[in-house]
Design a protein around this motif. Structure first.
Motif, PDB file in Angstrom:
ATOM      1  N   ILE A  85     -42.045 -26.733 -10.394  1.00 15.26           N
ATOM      2  CA  ILE A  85     -41.100 -27.248  -9.413  1.00 15.26           C
ATOM      3  C   ILE A  85     -41.786 -28.247  -8.480  1.00 15.26           C
ATOM      4  O   ILE A  85     -42.759 -27.909  -7.804  1.00 15.26           O
ATOM      5  CB  ILE A  85     -40.500 -26.097  -8.585  1.00 15.26           C
ATOM      6  CG1 ILE A  85     -39.800 -25.102  -9.512  1.00 15.26           C
ATOM      7  CG2 ILE A  85     -39.519 -26.635  -7.550  1.00 15.26           C
ATOM      8  CD1 ILE A  85     -39.412 -23.815  -8.831  1.00 15.26           C
ATOM      9  N   ILE A  86     -41.289 -29.470  -8.471  1.00 14.49           N
ATOM     10  CA  ILE A  86     -41.750 -30.478  -7.523  1.00 14.49           C
ATOM     11  C   ILE A  86     -40.778 -30.531  -6.340  1.00 14.49           C
ATOM     12  O   ILE A  86     -41.161 -30.359  -5.187  1.00 14.49           O
ATOM     13  CB  ILE A  86     -41.859 -31.867  -8.179  1.00 14.49           C
ATOM     14  CG1 ILE A  86     -42.774 -31.801  -9.414  1.00 14.49           C
ATOM     15  CG2 ILE A  86     -42.383 -32.883  -7.167  1.00 14.49           C
ATOM     16  CD1 ILE A  86     -44.192 -31.348  -9.122  1.00 14.49           C
ATOM     17  N   ILE A  87     -39.506 -30.775  -6.636  1.00 12.44           N
ATOM     18  CA  ILE A  87     -38.427 -30.702  -5.650  1.00 12.44           C
ATOM     19  C   ILE A  87     -37.329 -29.857  -6.287  1.00 12.44           C
ATOM     20  O   ILE A  87     -36.756 -30.257  -7.312  1.00 12.44           O
ATOM     21  CB  ILE A  87     -37.891 -32.089  -5.272  1.00 12.44           C
ATOM     22  CG1 ILE A  87     -39.014 -32.969  -4.733  1.00 12.44           C
ATOM     23  CG2 ILE A  87     -36.776 -31.959  -4.238  1.00 12.44           C
ATOM     24  CD1 ILE A  87     -38.588 -34.397  -4.453  1.00 12.44           C
ATOM     25  N   HIS A  88     -37.045 -28.712  -5.701  1.00  8.16           N
ATOM     26  CA  HIS A  88     -36.090 -27.782  -6.305  1.00  8.16           C
ATOM     27  C   HIS A  88     -34.725 -28.439  -6.517  1.00  8.16           C
ATOM     28  O   HIS A  88     -34.179 -29.080  -5.626  1.00  8.16           O
ATOM     29  CB  HIS A  88     -35.939 -26.548  -5.426  1.00  8.16           C
ATOM     30  CG  HIS A  88     -35.109 -25.462  -6.043  1.00  8.16           C
ATOM     31  ND1 HIS A  88     -35.245 -25.083  -7.361  1.00  8.16           N
ATOM     32  CD2 HIS A  88     -34.111 -24.686  -5.539  1.00  8.16           C
ATOM     33  CE1 HIS A  88     -34.389 -24.123  -7.644  1.00  8.16           C
ATOM     34  NE2 HIS A  88     -33.684 -23.868  -6.549  1.00  8.16           N
ATOM     35  N   LYS A  89     -34.201 -28.295  -7.741  1.00 12.09           N
ATOM     36  CA  LYS A  89     -32.904 -28.828  -8.160  1.00 12.09           C
ATOM     37  C   LYS A  89     -32.872 -30.347  -8.238  1.00 12.09           C
ATOM     38  O   LYS A  89     -31.805 -30.927  -8.439  1.00 12.09           O
ATOM     39  CB  LYS A  89     -31.776 -28.332  -7.242  1.00 12.09           C
ATOM     40  CG  LYS A  89     -31.592 -26.828  -7.268  1.00 12.09           C
ATOM     41  CD  LYS A  89     -30.420 -26.393  -6.420  1.00 12.09           C
ATOM     42  CE  LYS A  89     -30.249 -24.892  -6.471  1.00 12.09           C
ATOM     43  NZ  LYS A  89     -29.104 -24.431  -5.653  1.00 12.09           N
ATOM     44  N   LYS A  90     -34.050 -30.972  -8.110  1.00 16.83           N
ATOM     45  CA  LYS A  90     -34.098 -32.431  -8.204  1.00 16.83           C
ATOM     46  C   LYS A  90     -35.190 -32.931  -9.141  1.00 16.83           C
ATOM     47  O   LYS A  90     -34.963 -33.874  -9.904  1.00 16.83           O
ATOM     48  CB  LYS A  90     -34.278 -33.049  -6.813  1.00 16.83           C
ATOM     49  CG  LYS A  90     -33.074 -32.918  -5.910  1.00 16.83           C
ATOM     50  CD  LYS A  90     -33.286 -33.668  -4.605  1.00 16.83           C
ATOM     51  CE  LYS A  90     -32.052 -33.566  -3.721  1.00 16.83           C
ATOM     52  NZ  LYS A  90     -32.226 -34.312  -2.441  1.00 16.83           N
TER      53      LYS A  90
END
Length: 298
Positions: free
Chosen positions: A100-105
């Motif tokens: 995960i880098i940016i959750h949901k993105k």
């Protein structure tokens, strides 16, 4: 929280915020009907494209005819150094996860596992890990944890149902051989083979690729070719190396004996008398003359 598709749901996906709410009463029949209903539909394609976009150029294309996105969820993957959050996506034929880098993105380090190679095994809670189970494949096996027990049960139920449907469709047998999971580094302070050397900055930890034990360099000097795991020889501990070599020698001996038996049978077949041929055929020999019965076309 893991999320699973509600077949009758109408809302459009936004980025990777695919659907809501979480629900637990989905039966096997509903799972099957849901997959059939969503297969090759526009909403399903949009959901899969949204997942593709989250992985960006670093991920592989996921849109495929007949593929259905069954659910997604944030799980904790037990890694070598420490447990880490990972985003998981369950399709009707594959399991995909990534960092995960940016959750949901934005996600990275995409991993794709064919479901036909997967088995799941329930694991009891312990002092450090709750709601855990193991995902086992021929190439890699690892432990994941859910936030709650119902969530864990939902994941296992949906994965098992997708596996069952896939194997029924392809006619393949369930996998029987799986890679050993790696024991986390912090589970032991000493080599799990010699039990003498204590790990520190000079004595590093290594993992046997066959048993998953944490071992010192002296106890893992050997490498062995395991084609299901890699095309190159992998590090194994001394005990596993000796066992693997013994198994290899046994297989070589059996193959050599089989070849010798085949050669012997071939020789015996060439030297059989007419009487032996008569007994095998259960009838009179075809030719009872000393004259040659070969013919050559000119």
């Amino acid at each position: 929280m893991s999320l699973f598709i509600l077949a009758a749901m109408k809302q459009q996906p936004k980025s990777c915020d695919l659907w809501n709410p979480f629900w637990r009463t989905l039966t096997e029949g509903l799972v099957s009907r849901m997959v059939d209903r969503l297969m090759n539909t526009e909403i399903n394609t949009q959901r899969i494209v949204a997942v593709e976009n989250c992985f960006g150029a670093t991920g592989q294309p996921l849109v495929l005819h007949g593929r259905v996105l069954v659910g997604e969820g944030l799980l904790t993957k037990v890694c070598r150094k420490k447990p880490k959050p990972r985003m998981f996506f369950l399709f009707n034929d594959i399991l995909v996860y990534g960092s995960i880098i940016i959750h949901k993105k934005k996600y990275t380090s995409q991993q794709i596992i064919p479901l036909e190679d997967v088995n799941v095994e329930d694991l009891p809670d312990n002092d450090s890990l709750k709601n855990q189970w193991m995902i086992k494949t021929s190439r890699k096996s690892f432990v994941v944890c859910a936030a709650t027990r119902p969530e864990k049960e939902d994941w296992m139920k949906h994965i098992n149902k997708c596996i069952k449907q896939l194997l029924e469709k392809t006619g393949k047998a369930p996998p029987t051989e799986h890679a050993a999971p790696w024991i986390p580094d912090k589970m032991t302070e000493i080599c799990m083979r010699c039990t003498q050397k204590k790990f520190n900055t000079l004595i590093r930890r290594h993992h046997c690729r066959n048993c998953g034990f944490v071992v010192c360099h002296s106890c893992s000097k050997h490498k062995f070719l395991m084609p299901k795991l890699s095309s190159k020889p992998l590090r194994v501990c001394t005990l596993c190396y000796n066992k693997l070599m013994e198994e290899k020698d046994k297989i070589s001996t059996l193959e050599r004996k089989a070849d010798e038996t085949t050669d012997l049978n071939d020789d015996e077949g060439d030297d059989k008398s007419s009487d032996e041929e008569k007994e095998e055929l259960g009838q009179e020999p075809l030719f009872l003359t000393d004259l040659s019965w070969s013919s050559f076309h000119t």
